[in-house]
Design a protein around this motif. Sequence first.
Motif, PDB file in Angstrom:
ATOM      1  N   TRP A 134       0.588  -1.572   0.049  1.00  0.00           N
ATOM      2  CA  TRP A 134       0.041   0.135  -0.271  1.00  0.00           C
ATOM      3  C   TRP A 134       0.880   1.643  -0.228  1.00  0.00           C
ATOM      4  N   PHE A 135       2.095   1.638   1.050  1.00  0.00           N
ATOM      5  CA  PHE A 135       2.902   2.567   0.964  1.00  0.00           C
ATOM      6  C   PHE A 135       3.679   2.908   0.094  1.00  0.00           C
ATOM      7  N   LEU A 136       3.946   1.603  -0.964  1.00  0.00           N
ATOM      8  CA  LEU A 136       5.061   1.607  -1.822  1.00  0.00           C
ATOM      9  C   LEU A 136       5.113   2.471  -2.884  1.00  0.00           C
ATOM     10  N   PRO A 137       4.044   2.215  -3.144  1.00  0.00           N
ATOM     11  CA  PRO A 137       3.898   3.458  -4.100  1.00  0.00           C
ATOM     12  C   PRO A 137       3.575   5.392  -3.609  1.00  0.00           C
ATOM     13  N   GLY A 138       2.754   4.857  -2.775  1.00  0.00           N
ATOM     14  CA  GLY A 138       2.719   6.206  -2.163  1.00  0.00           C
ATOM     15  C   GLY A 138       3.981   7.597  -2.020  1.00  0.00           C
ATOM     16  N   ILE A 139       5.000   6.618  -0.983  1.00  0.00           N
ATOM     17  CA  ILE A 139       6.302   6.879  -0.634  1.00  0.00           C
ATOM     18  C   ILE A 139       6.955   7.561  -2.175  1.00  0.00           C
ATOM     19  N   ILE A 140       6.832   6.605  -3.392  1.00  0.00           N
ATOM     20  CA  ILE A 140       7.558   6.586  -4.640  1.00  0.00           C
ATOM     21  C   ILE A 140       7.179   7.289  -5.212  1.00  0.00           C
ATOM     22  N   GLY A 141       6.188   7.564  -5.191  1.00  0.00           N
ATOM     23  CA  GLY A 141       4.994   9.399  -6.143  1.00  0.00           C
ATOM     24  C   GLY A 141       5.508  10.025  -5.448  1.00  0.00           C
ATOM     25  N   MET A 142       5.734  10.452  -3.712  1.00  0.00           N
ATOM     26  CA  MET A 142       6.282  12.005  -3.331  1.00  0.00           C
ATOM     27  C   MET A 142       7.690  12.186  -3.387  1.00  0.00           C
ATOM     28  N   ASN A 143       8.120  10.608  -3.069  1.00  0.00           N
ATOM     29  CA  ASN A 143       9.799  11.643  -3.739  1.00  0.00           C
ATOM     30  C   ASN A 143       9.955  11.831  -4.957  1.00  0.00           C
ATOM     31  N   PRO A 254      -1.434  20.009  -0.795  1.00  0.00           N
ATOM     32  CA  PRO A 254      -2.655  19.396  -1.389  1.00  0.00           C
ATOM     33  C   PRO A 254      -2.277  17.816  -2.023  1.00  0.00           C
ATOM     34  N   MET A 255      -1.175  17.839  -2.353  1.00  0.00           N
ATOM     35  CA  MET A 255      -0.708  16.038  -3.075  1.00  0.00           C
ATOM     36  C   MET A 255      -0.712  15.003  -2.068  1.00  0.00           C
ATOM     37  N   MET A 256       0.155  16.177  -1.354  1.00  0.00           N
ATOM     38  CA  MET A 256       0.726  14.815   0.405  1.00  0.00           C
ATOM     39  C   MET A 256      -0.818  14.064   1.147  1.00  0.00           C
ATOM     40  N   PHE A 284      -1.476   8.606 -10.423  1.00  0.00           N
ATOM     41  CA  PHE A 284      -0.103   8.024 -10.274  1.00  0.00           C
ATOM     42  C   PHE A 284      -0.395   6.869  -9.568  1.00  0.00           C
ATOM     43  N   ASN A 285      -1.203   7.353  -7.895  1.00  0.00           N
ATOM     44  CA  ASN A 285      -1.210   6.598  -7.215  1.00  0.00           C
ATOM     45  C   ASN A 285      -2.191   5.889  -7.617  1.00  0.00           C
ATOM     46  N   ASP A 286      -3.395   5.645  -7.733  1.00  0.00           N
ATOM     47  CA  ASP A 286      -4.963   4.875  -8.091  1.00  0.00           C
ATOM     48  C   ASP A 286      -4.105   3.729  -9.200  1.00  0.00           C
ATOM     49  N   ALA A 287      -3.157   4.596 -10.144  1.00  0.00           N
ATOM     50  CA  ALA A 287      -2.847   3.822 -11.366  1.00  0.00           C
ATOM     51  C   ALA A 287      -2.148   2.427 -10.853  1.00  0.00           C
ATOM     52  N   SER A 288      -0.931   3.204 -10.381  1.00  0.00           N
ATOM     53  CA  SER A 288       0.146   2.062  -9.884  1.00  0.00           C
ATOM     54  C   SER A 288      -0.410   0.743  -9.110  1.00  0.00           C
ATOM     55  N   ARG A 289      -1.240   1.338  -7.645  1.00  0.00           N
ATOM     56  CA  ARG A 289      -1.655   0.378  -6.663  1.00  0.00           C
ATOM     57  C   ARG A 289      -2.434  -0.468  -7.484  1.00  0.00           C
TER      58      ARG A 289
END
Length: 326
Positions: A134-143, A254-256, A284-289
């Motif tokens: 769950w967190f991996l796509p979000g953390i990658i996207g945030m970076n 807002p994206m955070m 990005f987060n929705d599609a990558s997950r």
Amino acid sequence: MNALIALIRARNIEFIRDRSALSWSLLFPVLLIIALAVVFDGQDAPLYRVGVVGAPHSAEVLSEFRHLQLIPYESDAGYLAVGRHRVDLLLTPAGYAINPDNRQGYMIEQLLLTRLPRLNKENIDGVAVSHVEWFLPGIIGMNMMFSALFGIGYGLVRYRRTGVLKRLQVTPLSSHTYLLAQLLSRLLAIVASTSVVFGVLAILFGVKPQGSLGSLLLLTILSCSALVSLALLIASRTRSDELANGLLNLLSWPMMLLSGIWFSLDGSASWLQAIAQILPLTHFNDASRAIITDGATLWQIAPQLGYLGLITLVALALASRWFRWQ
């Protein structure tokens, strides 16, 4: 000591005269607290999450209970959600569906059967999404977001302030060529570093994407392009480091909070979800997950890819039109 005091005074006068930076330093904390209050305050976290397909009578029955959230789903998405433990139980026009391994689903099932004991039951097998998945796509996207926005935004503003862009202006270089070079340069760097980070973390934690790595790479390229293009748009005319910092924070925070990095917005207010859908990092987060956990195909994530491509084209065109060298 006199020199120190004089320098402090001069810097303070400089800051006060920069009205944009001064206004932002006063407004940003207030806006951030208001945003956090709107998103998190006044909402009792539900103990149980129940998906609903259509408008079955059983949904009216469960709506009478407190601490239980009903979340509407399309048919296929609802079955996928209950199979992956994203909801505890799924109500359908034919009855209900449950994952036998979901302990909270068992409790909701017993509660439901006390009111409607003759409902048809359907077992859905599936494994819960792990915290790492769950967190991996979000953390990658945030970076990726921080590298794209602040890496390119600050650099362009600094070049303008120090006169580098002014010297480039006398060359045959056009603004759109310069911006395209900035986009491609940052794109190569971010995609390469993101691929390495994802590969290391996937091996380290045993994450095996269910979908195509090619689809994931294409999604990363388009997401990065959209974020870099937005940074170029923000920095296309800005001369102040402080103002650039404020504008980039206005876009990144807002994206955070709303792009699904830390928590899902399923079941939240419709207006909040509408705002989240404007943000490129949400897509990005929705599609990558979907690719990593559900094995989504390129066709299934086509809406997200199209939106990210549209942002890239529009932001890059506006940045080229409004760009100034000095």
